[in-house]
Enzyme design. Structure first.
Site, PDB file in Angstrom:
ATOM      1  CG  HIS A 166      -2.062  -1.037   1.015  1.00 39.87           C
ATOM      2  ND1 HIS A 166      -2.809  -1.537   2.057  1.00 39.87           N
ATOM      3  CD2 HIS A 166      -2.516  -1.675  -0.100  1.00 39.87           C
ATOM      4  CE1 HIS A 166      -3.683  -2.427   1.590  1.00 39.87           C
ATOM      5  NE2 HIS A 166      -3.509  -2.533   0.292  1.00 39.87           N
ATOM      6  CB  CYS A 216       7.567  18.352  -8.461  1.00 34.99           C
ATOM      7  SG  CYS A 216       8.842  17.470  -9.327  1.00 34.99           S
TER       8      CYS A 216
HETATM    9 ZN    ZN Z   1       7.535  16.941 -11.191  1.00 37.13          ZN
END
Ligand code: ZN
Length: 328
Positions: A166, A216
């Site tokens: 998971h 990110c």
């Molecule tokens: Zn990215």
């Protein structure tokens, strides 16, 4: 009892520890499946227990891709504190006992008949708390006997046998460039230090702007669009409802060879325990359940050991280490 498949299942499961130790000694390919009960003693809330978190939170509102797409801030507000809880928790005696099977010296005592003596048992966990992996790393780091000093390749092999089906609270995927990151940093964005805002977002009273969520390239992201630094929204690296669990090919491949399955801290009735147990039984293997209390379906197991698994699992492995079985 109309679906009793064979004569083994007609008898009640045994709780004879020595009898099970003898089976471990003869095993050629053991396997382990762990669930939330394994981490209960580490203070991680279980999903379906008496204080289960699904009693207060609708899982579909926080643990599905749809929920994330509808309101990523709410999912993060639920998930980030949970992640902190996992990272603050410590592995318990059951995690360490299972991790000790990664050491060749212990493995040789408990499973003297392994076909692949250099490989630890298949170790599948449904928990995303990262505690199984942490116990493994600590165990390998602390190993003192010369035969337990593993080189980098052997350590990789140990890690490869652990399937976090998971996902893991240490992992993230960028929704844009798809790069996968692993980090123990916290908070993942400044917004998570504002507990009142997080609480409101979790209750659906207020939305957190996407710009404030983990991205990110991190909070210092400065407009690059490179892979791994693209500024896209990160999603938790855990498997949500409706998504395919990780490592299914590997599990299926090894499971057909498993002749002893230890089911630890999970109800033996629900998937995947029920499915795995059925596969192992079909192949003539033995299934043992270690859980706090009886659950429906346990009668299909060959052995059941009730009690806190941080006590029952170390006791089993210690007994198996001490037991000397005569050569045949
Ligand atoms: Zn990215």
């Amino acid at each position: 009892m109309s679906e009793v498949p064979n004569k083994v299942a007609v008898t009640q499961p045994s709780n004879d520890l020595d009898a099970f130790c003898i089976i471990l000694k003869s095993s050629k390919c053991p396997g382990i499946l762990t669930g939330a009960g394994l981490s209960a003693a580490s203070g991680i809330t279980t999903y379906r227990g008496t204080n289960g978190q699904w009693l207060t939170t609708n899982p579909m509102e926080v643990a599905s891709l749809q929920a994330f797409q509808d309101n990523p801030g709410r999912v993060w507000a639920y998930y980030h504190p949970k992640r902190d809880q996992c990272m603050e928790a410590k592995p318990n005696a059951a995690h360490y006992a299972l991790a000790s099977l990664s050491l060749p010296s212990i493995r040789a005592q408990i499973f003297p008949n392994l076909v692949q003596k250099d490989k630890p048992p298949l170790y599948v966990t449904q928990n995303f708390d990262g505690l199984c992996r942490r116990a493994l790393d600590e165990t390998l780091d602390k190993a003192s006997s010369p035969e337990d000093q593993l080189d980098a390749d052997e350590r990789n092999e140990v890690h490869a046998r652990l399937v976090e089906m998971h996902g893991s609270c240490y992992r993230f995927t960028c929704t844009q460039c798809k790069c996968v990151k692993t980090t123990a940093e916290t908070p993942l964005a400044p917004i998570f230090t504002d507990q009142a805002a997080i609480e409101r977002a979790k209750n659906g009273e207020e939305r957190i702007a996407v710009e404030q969520l983990p991205r990110c390239g991190g909070p210092e992201w400065s407009g690059s669009n490179r892979y791994g630094r693209c500024g896209g929204l990160l999603r938790p690296g855990i498997v949500w409802f409706g998504e395919i669990p990780e490592g299914q090919g590997e599990i299926t491949r090894i499971l057909t060879k498993v002749d002893v399955l230890l089911v630890v801290g999970t109800s033996s009735l629900v998937h995947p325990a029920a499915t795995y147990a059925t596969t192992v039984k079909k192949n003539g293997g033995t299934v043992a359940v270690f859980n706090l209390a009886p659950s429906q379906g346990d009668d299909k197991a060959d052995f059941v050991f009730y009690g806190p698994c941080e006590e029952t699992v170390p006791a089993l492995l210690e007994r198996a280490r001490q037991m000397v079985v005569g050569t045949e």
